[in-house]
Design an enzyme around this catalytic site. Sequence first.
Site, PDB file in Angstrom:
ATOM      1  N   ASP A   7      42.774  42.320  49.337  1.00 45.47           N
ATOM      2  CA  ASP A   7      42.585  41.019  49.987  1.00 45.47           C
ATOM      3  C   ASP A   7      43.522  39.971  49.398  1.00 45.47           C
ATOM      4  OD1 ASP A   7      40.790  41.734  51.827  1.00 45.47           O
ATOM      5  OD2 ASP A   7      39.010  40.972  50.753  1.00 45.47           O
ATOM      6  N   GLU A  15      42.916  31.454  45.262  1.00 49.41           N
ATOM      7  CA  GLU A  15      42.051  32.121  46.236  1.00 49.41           C
ATOM      8  C   GLU A  15      40.582  31.910  45.854  1.00 49.41           C
ATOM      9  OE1 GLU A  15      42.693  36.335  46.221  1.00 49.41           O
ATOM     10  OE2 GLU A  15      40.973  36.752  47.518  1.00 49.41           O
TER      11      GLU A  15
END
Length: 647
Positions: free
Chosen positions: A511, A434
């Site tokens: 997230d 990520e």
Amino acid sequence: MATDNSSSKSGKGGDYTSRRIQVLKGLEAVRKRPGMYIGSTSARGLHHLVYEVVDNSVDEAMAGHCSSVSVVIRPENIISVDDDGRGIPVDMHPTEKVPGVELAMTTLHAGGKFDKSSYKVSGGLHGVGVSVVNALSEWLEVEVRRGGKRYHQRYERGIKTTELKEIGPASGTGTLVTFKPDPEVFTELAFNFDTLSARLRELAFLNKGLEIVLRDERTDDETEDVYRYEGGLAEFVEYLRGSRTAIHPQVVYFETSRPEAEIELAMQYDDGFSENIHTFVNNIGTHEGGTHLTGLRAALTRTINDYARKNRIFKKDESLSGDDVREGLTCVLSVKVMEPQFEGQTKTKLGNSEVRGAVETAVNEHLSAFLEENPRSAKALIEKSLQAARAREAARKARDLARKKSGLEGGVLPGKLADCSIADPALSEIYLVEGDSAGGSAKQGRDRSFQAILPLKGKILNVEKARIDKILSNDEIRAMVTAIGAGIRDDFDISKARYHKIIIMTDADVDGAHIRTLLLTFFFRQMRQLIDQGYVYIAQPPLYRVHKGKTERYAYTDDERDLEIRKLSNGKDGRGISVQRYKGLGEMNPDQLWKTTMDPDARTILKVTVESATEADGIFRRLMGDEVEPRREFIEKNAKYVRNLDV
Ligand code: 0RA
């Protein structure tokens, strides 16, 4: 109920004593190699014990003699399964010279011996018989209610410690089996309510009208679920559809009995784009498909095309492919077969060739009748399939174009990919990371010989809500597909995968959990075999760094953090100890990232497995569909979920 253990009568299968010795040897074999009989001795095998006992009650229900089954998880993880069937026979078996119930408890595969004229949950994973549960239990007690009387017998590790005794009067009939899994055998002893609930609910859907109760008595706030579906598979389909909008009001439903098989089917189209067909044989999920699925698919394509052609719904030479008529379809097919042949790697593929034609004919008949009787529904679902056909055509064009430009398979690798240097996929791994900054650390920290890094920017597309042409035009997805190198969907070919470990590495925050879920959904929907083959993993970065002077430790949970703090303070005060909480992967330098999360000798990675396709599908739908609440709930419970995937 006295049995004379010392008597030694000769008979066909050897004398009585030698036959009893055979029995003990049989159960001993089960204890020596439990994995051969129940698959594993971890959580999966533990839960399997319950299914094994419940299957017997469900067999009794399928034979038409049982209407309610109750499963209780008692304190200390003792399980009780009670039913209102006929009760296992208690009379002396004419040649074996022991009561029928004792035979059932001590003889491998004794299940079908009494009663050949009914469907049995046999083959596949189940059907090894209750004697296996007996052999693998520290103790097991059976109570039978039959002929107005109650009978009881106890076993320890498969060996009887009491004879079958009459213990009083009974109203009604039934069988109660209570057992405690043996801690000498199982590495995991705690039952998971949700795991049991998923399978019991599924069984209730599959056996219309059967009531299944699941109660957890381990805590003060007792939980009790009751599953009972008068609508059978029609209700199952509604459950699976979840919050999506149906495009025709009525679930298509039929059941029919043919010489080859009993067939029950329910289906409904919604405004989504995925195909959700679940098939069962004798209550066992056939994840690898088989002849029944082939028959169903053939019938769907043919019937819908025939109807559309006959009613002049197509323009000139339009027609629908199999993929077109399955887009947005939720369907459950359950067949009951006398002698099922299970094939395939996981023995979940039906082999009986005669079932194909039976299913095809039945679906043709009932689906065409439904279309004739419901012309508005027919029009809606054909219009939907036509849209799918047009989108597929657009996607094909986009893909051809894309192939020419950059090549979805083979050809040019994405620019952001830092590939590894060795070429053997079995030894290679790719980290999907990520964010660019964590991606940078990972590139510097990795062992470049076998570890590749692909940084992903922000949120990837939610594939649950997008159509294939849009999915393929998304940059992040294209990069992943090209890097993995095995194509996508119908073109997917796992033998071309460039890595056998695909490791998702996201931040330990909300997230990160969301991105992880999006990636899992993507693999589940578009490259399902990656998950089936066990190629997908989740990295476990530490949450804390605890350090004092030159010593540093990493902690992956709050408990571990507290433990490290205690260790470093050496019984004195905690001065000089500092604790850093990592908010994201980007806060770790390359060396720390390697040591804690990427070094194969030090890291922990979780393998993603899909235990029950139905349940997984439901989870993905609830997470990725339109409902906001379940998604929020999920993200809060995310860590638990990921571990559950591995049960
Ligand atoms: C064979 C014959 C009969 C009952 C059963 C099996 C039976 C087994 C189990 C296991 C759990 N619950 C069960 N309920 C019934 C009865 C045959 C007869 O009464 O004629």
